[in-house]
Design a protein around this motif. Structure first.
Motif, PDB file in Angstrom:
ATOM      1  N   LEU A   1      -3.767 -58.190  -0.146  1.00  0.00           N
ATOM      2  CA  LEU A   1      -4.698 -57.074  -0.275  1.00  0.00           C
ATOM      3  C   LEU A   1      -4.274 -55.951   0.661  1.00  0.00           C
ATOM      4  O   LEU A   1      -3.597 -56.180   1.669  1.00  0.00           O
TER       5      LEU A   1
ATOM      6  N   ASP B   1      -1.144 -42.361  -7.595  1.00  0.00           N
ATOM      7  CA  ASP B   1      -0.855 -43.374  -8.617  1.00  0.00           C
ATOM      8  C   ASP B   1       0.616 -43.773  -8.644  1.00  0.00           C
ATOM      9  O   ASP B   1       0.949 -44.948  -8.793  1.00  0.00           O
TER      10      ASP B   1
ATOM     11  N   TYR C   1       1.846 -46.675  -5.864  1.00  0.00           N
ATOM     12  CA  TYR C   1       1.564 -48.120  -5.891  1.00  0.00           C
ATOM     13  C   TYR C   1       2.790 -48.951  -6.277  1.00  0.00           C
ATOM     14  O   TYR C   1       3.135 -49.898  -5.566  1.00  0.00           O
TER      15      TYR C   1
ATOM     16  N   ASP D   1      -0.161 -54.003  -6.498  1.00  0.00           N
ATOM     17  CA  ASP D   1      -1.025 -53.788  -7.655  1.00  0.00           C
ATOM     18  C   ASP D   1      -2.225 -52.963  -7.187  1.00  0.00           C
ATOM     19  O   ASP D   1      -2.886 -53.338  -6.211  1.00  0.00           O
ATOM     20  N   PRO D   2      -2.541 -51.850  -7.867  1.00  0.00           N
ATOM     21  CA  PRO D   2      -3.702 -51.046  -7.449  1.00  0.00           C
ATOM     22  C   PRO D   2      -5.001 -51.856  -7.404  1.00  0.00           C
ATOM     23  O   PRO D   2      -5.899 -51.535  -6.627  1.00  0.00           O
ATOM     24  N   GLN D   3      -5.060 -52.924  -8.183  1.00  0.00           N
ATOM     25  CA  GLN D   3      -6.255 -53.774  -8.181  1.00  0.00           C
ATOM     26  C   GLN D   3      -6.419 -54.544  -6.866  1.00  0.00           C
ATOM     27  O   GLN D   3      -7.502 -55.046  -6.581  1.00  0.00           O
ATOM     28  N   LEU D   4      -5.344 -54.615  -6.091  1.00  0.00           N
ATOM     29  CA  LEU D   4      -5.399 -55.320  -4.814  1.00  0.00           C
ATOM     30  C   LEU D   4      -5.674 -54.377  -3.647  1.00  0.00           C
ATOM     31  O   LEU D   4      -5.554 -54.753  -2.491  1.00  0.00           O
ATOM     32  N   SER D   5      -6.056 -53.149  -3.977  1.00  0.00           N
ATOM     33  CA  SER D   5      -6.439 -52.162  -2.974  1.00  0.00           C
ATOM     34  C   SER D   5      -7.958 -52.182  -2.851  1.00  0.00           C
ATOM     35  O   SER D   5      -8.666 -52.023  -3.840  1.00  0.00           O
ATOM     36  N   ILE D   6      -8.436 -52.396  -1.632  1.00  0.00           N
ATOM     37  CA  ILE D   6      -9.880 -52.484  -1.416  1.00  0.00           C
ATOM     38  C   ILE D   6     -10.304 -51.404  -0.424  1.00  0.00           C
ATOM     39  O   ILE D   6      -9.478 -50.861   0.302  1.00  0.00           O
TER      40      ILE D   6
END
Length: 189
Positions: A29, A38, A41, A47-52
């Protein structure tokens, strides 16, 4: 890394307008004070989904801190000269603080971890002698590793002062420096 130290780094960064901070967290993360563009990444390999979201709840999950301007991968702005010193003072002996990428990135890692220690751990598990290991590096966070093994090779694109401290020097990353070193300098292939 200690959560209080991470919080101190975040606060330090807030005092410099336009400065970016990335926290690399457990389980791949990442948390950023400024979202990445964009295009950045994939260049970062995440993965942008692993950015919190960056918040105090992630401070105790931090394994590495990066401080930079722009998008890191295309940063052209050097960091303020006082930043590294402030971070070193605040972190004390709890962290390794490296100014890398020609002064454009500050990397902060736990003082108990290093590239040298990781490779040496693997070396011992594989029952290899230090001279059976070849390591390559191109920045100050590689110094311990490069000097810790007899076959430490610094890349031609490294900082001039770093190159002066290492026995073996090869061509740059863009000139197939690793292949050149393995063949010509070390005679391994």
């Amino acid at each position: 890394m200690p959560a209080a130290m991470v919080a101190g780094c975040v606060k330090t960064v807030e005092s410099f307008p336009g400065l970016h901070l990335a926290l690399q967290l457990k389980d791949e993360l990442h948390a950023f004070n400024c979202p990445l563009a964009d295009f950045a990444y994939p260049l970062w390999g995440i993965d942008p989904q692993l950015s919190i979201p960056l918040n105090p709840n992630v401070f105790n999950q931090t394994v590495k801190i990066l401080i930079y301007f722009e998008n890191l991968v295309d940063s052209v702005t050097k960091l303020p000269s006082s930043l590294a010193g402030r971070c070193r003072t605040m972190c004390g002996d709890q962290a390794n603080v490296y100014l890398t990428d020609q002064g454009k990135v500050l990397q902060i890692t736990n003082s108990q971890t290093s590239k040298f220690k990781s490779i040496d751990h693997l070396r011992r598990q594989l029952n290899l002698k230090p001279e059976e290991i070849a390591v390559f590096g191109d920045d100050w966070n590689d110094l311990e590793m490069l000097t810790g093994f007899p076959n430490g090779v610094v890349m031609g694109n490294a900082d001039r002062e770093l190159r002066r401290q290492i026995r073996y020097q090869t061509q740059s990353n863009d000139e197939d420096g690793i292949a050149y070193a393995l063949h010509t300098l070390l005679g391994l292939i």
